[in-house]
Design a protein around this motif. Structure first.
Motif, PDB file in Angstrom:
ATOM      1  N   ALA A  88      50.391  42.161  76.156  1.00 28.61           N
ATOM      2  CA  ALA A  88      49.844  41.774  74.858  1.00 28.61           C
ATOM      3  C   ALA A  88      48.334  41.966  74.828  1.00 28.61           C
ATOM      4  CB  ALA A  88      50.185  40.318  74.559  1.00 28.61           C
ATOM      5  N   SER A  89      47.831  42.565  73.766  1.00 25.96           N
ATOM      6  CA  SER A  89      46.400  42.813  73.624  1.00 25.96           C
ATOM      7  C   SER A  89      45.660  41.506  73.351  1.00 25.96           C
ATOM      8  CB  SER A  89      46.144  43.800  72.489  1.00 25.96           C
ATOM      9  OG  SER A  89      44.770  43.867  72.184  1.00 25.96           O
ATOM     10  N   VAL A  90      44.878  41.066  74.312  1.00 23.41           N
ATOM     11  CA  VAL A  90      44.122  39.821  74.164  1.00 23.41           C
ATOM     12  C   VAL A  90      43.047  39.982  73.095  1.00 23.41           C
ATOM     13  CG1 VAL A  90      42.669  38.124  75.363  1.00 23.41           C
ATOM     14  CG2 VAL A  90      44.592  39.197  76.562  1.00 23.41           C
ATOM     15  N   THR A  91      42.496  41.164  72.958  1.00 22.91           N
ATOM     16  CA  THR A  91      41.483  41.433  71.934  1.00 22.91           C
ATOM     17  C   THR A  91      42.072  41.229  70.541  1.00 22.91           C
ATOM     18  OG1 THR A  91      40.408  43.054  73.365  1.00 22.91           O
ATOM     19  CG2 THR A  91      39.883  43.147  71.015  1.00 22.91           C
ATOM     20  N   GLU A  92      43.271  41.733  70.331  1.00 20.66           N
ATOM     21  CA  GLU A  92      43.928  41.556  69.034  1.00 20.66           C
ATOM     22  C   GLU A  92      44.250  40.084  68.784  1.00 20.66           C
ATOM     23  OE1 GLU A  92      47.156  44.088  67.884  1.00 20.66           O
ATOM     24  OE2 GLU A  92      46.422  45.731  69.126  1.00 20.66           O
ATOM     25  N   ILE A  93      44.702  39.398  69.814  1.00 22.65           N
ATOM     26  CA  ILE A  93      45.018  37.975  69.655  1.00 22.65           C
ATOM     27  C   ILE A  93      43.774  37.211  69.212  1.00 22.65           C
ATOM     28  CG2 ILE A  93      45.698  35.861  70.871  1.00 22.65           C
ATOM     29  CD1 ILE A  93      47.451  37.603  72.676  1.00 22.65           C
ATOM     30  N   ALA A  94      42.661  37.453  69.881  1.00 24.19           N
ATOM     31  CA  ALA A  94      41.407  36.753  69.548  1.00 24.19           C
ATOM     32  C   ALA A  94      40.999  37.031  68.106  1.00 24.19           C
ATOM     33  CB  ALA A  94      40.305  37.186  70.514  1.00 24.19           C
ATOM     34  N   ARG A  95      41.206  38.266  67.657  1.00 23.05           N
ATOM     35  CA  ARG A  95      40.818  38.633  66.291  1.00 23.05           C
ATOM     36  C   ARG A  95      41.706  37.958  65.254  1.00 23.05           C
ATOM     37  NH1 ARG A  95      42.806  42.476  63.180  1.00 23.05           N
ATOM     38  NH2 ARG A  95      43.885  43.505  64.920  1.00 23.05           N
ATOM     39  N   LEU A  96      42.964  37.719  65.587  1.00 25.04           N
ATOM     40  CA  LEU A  96      43.923  37.176  64.619  1.00 25.04           C
ATOM     41  C   LEU A  96      43.894  35.653  64.526  1.00 25.04           C
ATOM     42  CD1 LEU A  96      46.942  39.510  65.429  1.00 25.04           C
ATOM     43  CD2 LEU A  96      45.721  39.403  63.248  1.00 25.04           C
ATOM     44  N   ILE A  97      43.317  34.973  65.496  1.00 25.55           N
ATOM     45  CA  ILE A  97      43.275  33.503  65.461  1.00 25.55           C
ATOM     46  C   ILE A  97      42.479  33.036  64.251  1.00 25.55           C
ATOM     47  CG2 ILE A  97      42.378  31.444  66.625  1.00 25.55           C
ATOM     48  CD1 ILE A  97      42.974  32.813  69.282  1.00 25.55           C
ATOM     49  N   ASN A  98      43.055  32.087  63.495  1.00 25.14           N
ATOM     50  CA  ASN A  98      42.348  31.503  62.345  1.00 25.14           C
ATOM     51  C   ASN A  98      42.721  30.033  62.227  1.00 25.14           C
ATOM     52  OD1 ASN A  98      44.729  31.170  60.522  1.00 25.14           O
ATOM     53  ND2 ASN A  98      44.777  33.401  60.636  1.00 25.14           N
ATOM     54  N   ARG A  99      42.237  29.378  61.184  1.00 28.01           N
ATOM     55  CA  ARG A  99      42.437  27.921  61.062  1.00 28.01           C
ATOM     56  C   ARG A  99      43.898  27.533  60.873  1.00 28.01           C
ATOM     57  NH1 ARG A  99      42.986  26.205  55.773  1.00 28.01           N
ATOM     58  NH2 ARG A  99      42.710  27.813  54.167  1.00 28.01           N
ATOM     59  N   ASN A 100      44.767  28.512  60.471  1.00 25.84           N
ATOM     60  CA  ASN A 100      46.186  28.217  60.275  1.00 25.84           C
ATOM     61  C   ASN A 100      47.047  28.532  61.499  1.00 25.84           C
ATOM     62  OD1 ASN A 100      46.094  27.223  57.615  1.00 25.84           O
ATOM     63  ND2 ASN A 100      46.017  29.296  56.778  1.00 25.84           N
ATOM     64  N   THR A 101      46.431  29.028  62.551  1.00 22.10           N
ATOM     65  CA  THR A 101      47.196  29.381  63.746  1.00 22.10           C
ATOM     66  C   THR A 101      47.710  28.121  64.433  1.00 22.10           C
ATOM     67  OG1 THR A 101      45.806  31.345  64.077  1.00 22.10           O
ATOM     68  CG2 THR A 101      47.172  30.639  65.924  1.00 22.10           C
TER      69      THR A 101
END
Length: 553
Positions: free
Chosen positions: A251-264
């Motif tokens: 899993a791309s950790v960079t993509e995960i970090a970018r997708l995290i938001n207040r609703n995660t």
């Protein structure tokens, strides 16, 4: 209503103020704020709908394409129906209750007949995964345990105190194997899917209660188990998928970090994943979850008690030098473990582990006002088979640490032998390649030869009696090693070598005839747990028909 009236009066007051005054400016700011909030909510709803549509069944194709697919589907469905129900033509059908009940002897004879219907011989080690068999002696012991508690139900712990005790001990043993903290807690479930479902539900409920999240979202790898997609659909959780690209397929950790938001509300990773047997970047994702204070679920359903004992069995254990893959990582808040797989417990049993009891309680269903009395359930089911709990308790008690270490050596040793053959044998290494760097029991491979199709290989292996799993994205084949498969690994390797050589002869013949290589597309179905033959354009429709066929007597 009083708060709404007060709000209306406040807006009326603002509108009545002269232009340019501080109240007019305040009015404009407030209106702008609410307008932006409305736009944000509309955008959220649209993306949620798009997401739900995307993870649900795909829309029907255009009429012109649909006609072609439908024509193919009819023949494919007929073929699959004949394959799955082929025993119905000769076997006696029981479509109504018998007028008089059968004798024990008649039932036993019929069970023997049903057990011996023409089928794939998993006992010979020719089936990938599917049957996680711990040996005939263990099976006999499990059967006795199941028989002793066949009428028990853990929903009545006062009536069946032994079942309650056994279930609590199962959870405690699995928690210890995965290095849970002192406050660790867990439940047993009916399988890996329910464990994942409950982990997603608990994360959603926790976020709603503690953070007021009403539009929950979760982030998973593209290789995560399909149960996460099911949870997203069932529990209305917006799903973000991150890529798992070659050569690591993690899993791309960079993509995960970018997708995290207040609703995660949840991040997820696999240890290992089902398709390729790859362990995701647990330690890096853990750092993200600690930083953002978000729950993190590690799916160890397939890894089970093989991955837990890798180090003790003499194999490299994932991220051992960086804290490991389990609760030793501070960000890991829940883990799913299938005791039915490499725990060798009876089907269908699993465990869901939590870092603490307060988190576990978010998956409980509590209904104190029911007319039938106070109703409380720890998971999806109400009544549950105490017999299954008895068998699942007796198994690890019988296996012990030494038994699991021995089975780990046998299973992972065979997987390593298979991987090494693909990487080093001249015929195999030149034409197929291993996907990623598997560390546990699953090895996936794909064709690297332009003229050889991966699904052709799967079909040819199927013709030799091997029930391997076809994958997609990318097209590949995997073998999940079990104890029977480990014993047959040399036959698997030799048959795969012969199949590749046969494919090469065919490629050469095609080149001699046409002057160029033309791929002969194999049609092995990339469907979980099933080896069939279909046109990939009809996968969704076929899958629905396949499920219908399961219920034809």
């Amino acid at each position: 209503m009083s708060s709404l009236n007060q709000t209306a009066k406040f807006f009326s007051f603002l509108r009545s103020q002269p232009v340019g005054t501080k109240y007019d400016i305040a009015s404009r700011l407030v209106c702008t704020f609410f307008l932006l909030r409305i736009v944000h909510n509309v955008f959220d709803n649209i993306t949620s709908c798009v997401c739900r549509g995307w993870i649900s069944r795909k829309k029907s194709p255009a009429p012109r394409i649909f006609k072609r697919v439908d024509k193919d589907l009819e023949s494919i469905s007929n073929m699959m129906e004949q394959k799955l129900t082929r025993h119905g033509d000769t076997a006696e059908k029981n479509l109504r209750l018998p007028k008089d009940g059968w004798s024990f002897e008649e039932i036993e004879a019929k069970l023997e007949e049903l057990q011996n219907l023409d089928r794939t011989r998993w006992e010979d080690g020719r089936v990938s995964g599917t049957v996680y068999h711990g040996g005939n002696e263990l099976l006999e012991m499990q059967t006795k345990a199941i028989g002793k508690f066949s009428v028990s139900n853990p929903i009545h712990p006062d009536v069946f105190p032994g079942v309650r005790k056994m279930e609590a001990e199962i959870v405690a043993m699995i928690l210890a194997a995965f290095n849970a903290p002192k406050d660790g807690a867990g439940v047993t479930t009916s399988g890996g899917t329910e464990s994942i479902l409950m982990a997603c539900l608990a994360a959603r409920e926790k976020a709603a209660a503690e953070r007021g999240i009403s539009n929950p979202e979760m982030i998973i790898p593209s290789t995560a188990h399909a149960a996460f997609y099911k949870a997203a659909q069932y529990f209305k959780i917006k799903l973000h998928i991150v890529s798992c690209l070659a050569p690591e397929y993690k899993a791309s950790v960079t993509e995960i970090a970018r997708l995290i938001n207040r609703n995660t509300v949840l991040l997820a990773a696999s240890a290992p994943n089902y398709p390729h047997g790859i362990v995701d970047n647990i330690q890096e994702i853990s750092r993200l979850t600690v930083k953002n204070d978000i729950p993190f679920h590690v799916d160890c359903c397939l890894g089970s008690l093989v991955i837990a004992f890798l180090k003790q069995a003499g194999f490299p254990s994932p991220y051992e030098d960086e804290g490991g893959f389990d609760f030793r990582q501070p960000g890991v808040t829940s883990i799913s473990v299938d005791t039915q797989r490499y725990g060798f417990a009876p089907k269908s049993s699993s465990a869901l582990l939590y870092r603490n009891r307060s988190y576990r309680n978010y998956q409980y269903f509590l209904f104190p006002d029911w007319a039938g009395g106070v109703y409380a359930s720890p998971s999806m089911a109400g009544s549950r088979p105490g017999s299954l709990i008895a068998g699942s308790w007796a198994t690890p008690i019988n296996m012990g640490v030494s038994g699991y270490i021995d089975s780990c050596r046998q299973i992972v040793g065979a997987a390593k032998r298979f991987e090494t053959a693909i990487l080093t044998h001249p015929t195999l290494s030149s034409h197929i390649g291993v996907i990623g760097h598997p560390m546990v029991s699953v090895v996936a491979f794909t064709s690297t030869e332009k003229g050889i199709d991966t699904y052709d290989i799967a079909d040819a292996m199927g013709a030799r009696g091997w029930h391997l799993n076809a994958l997609q994205s990318p097209p590949a084949i995997h073998c999940a090693f079990t104890i029977p498969t480990a014993e047959a690994v040399d036959n698997l390797i030799s048959d795969l070598i012969e199949v590749i050589r046969e494919r090469l002869v065919q490629v050469e013949e095609r080149m001699n005839k046409g002057g160029q290589t033309v791929q002969s597309r194999g049609k092995s179905a990339a469907i979980y747990g099933v080896g069939g033959s279909i046109d990939h354009a009809a996968v969704s429709q076929f899958a629905e028909g396949f499920l219908d066929t399961l219920y034809k007597a």
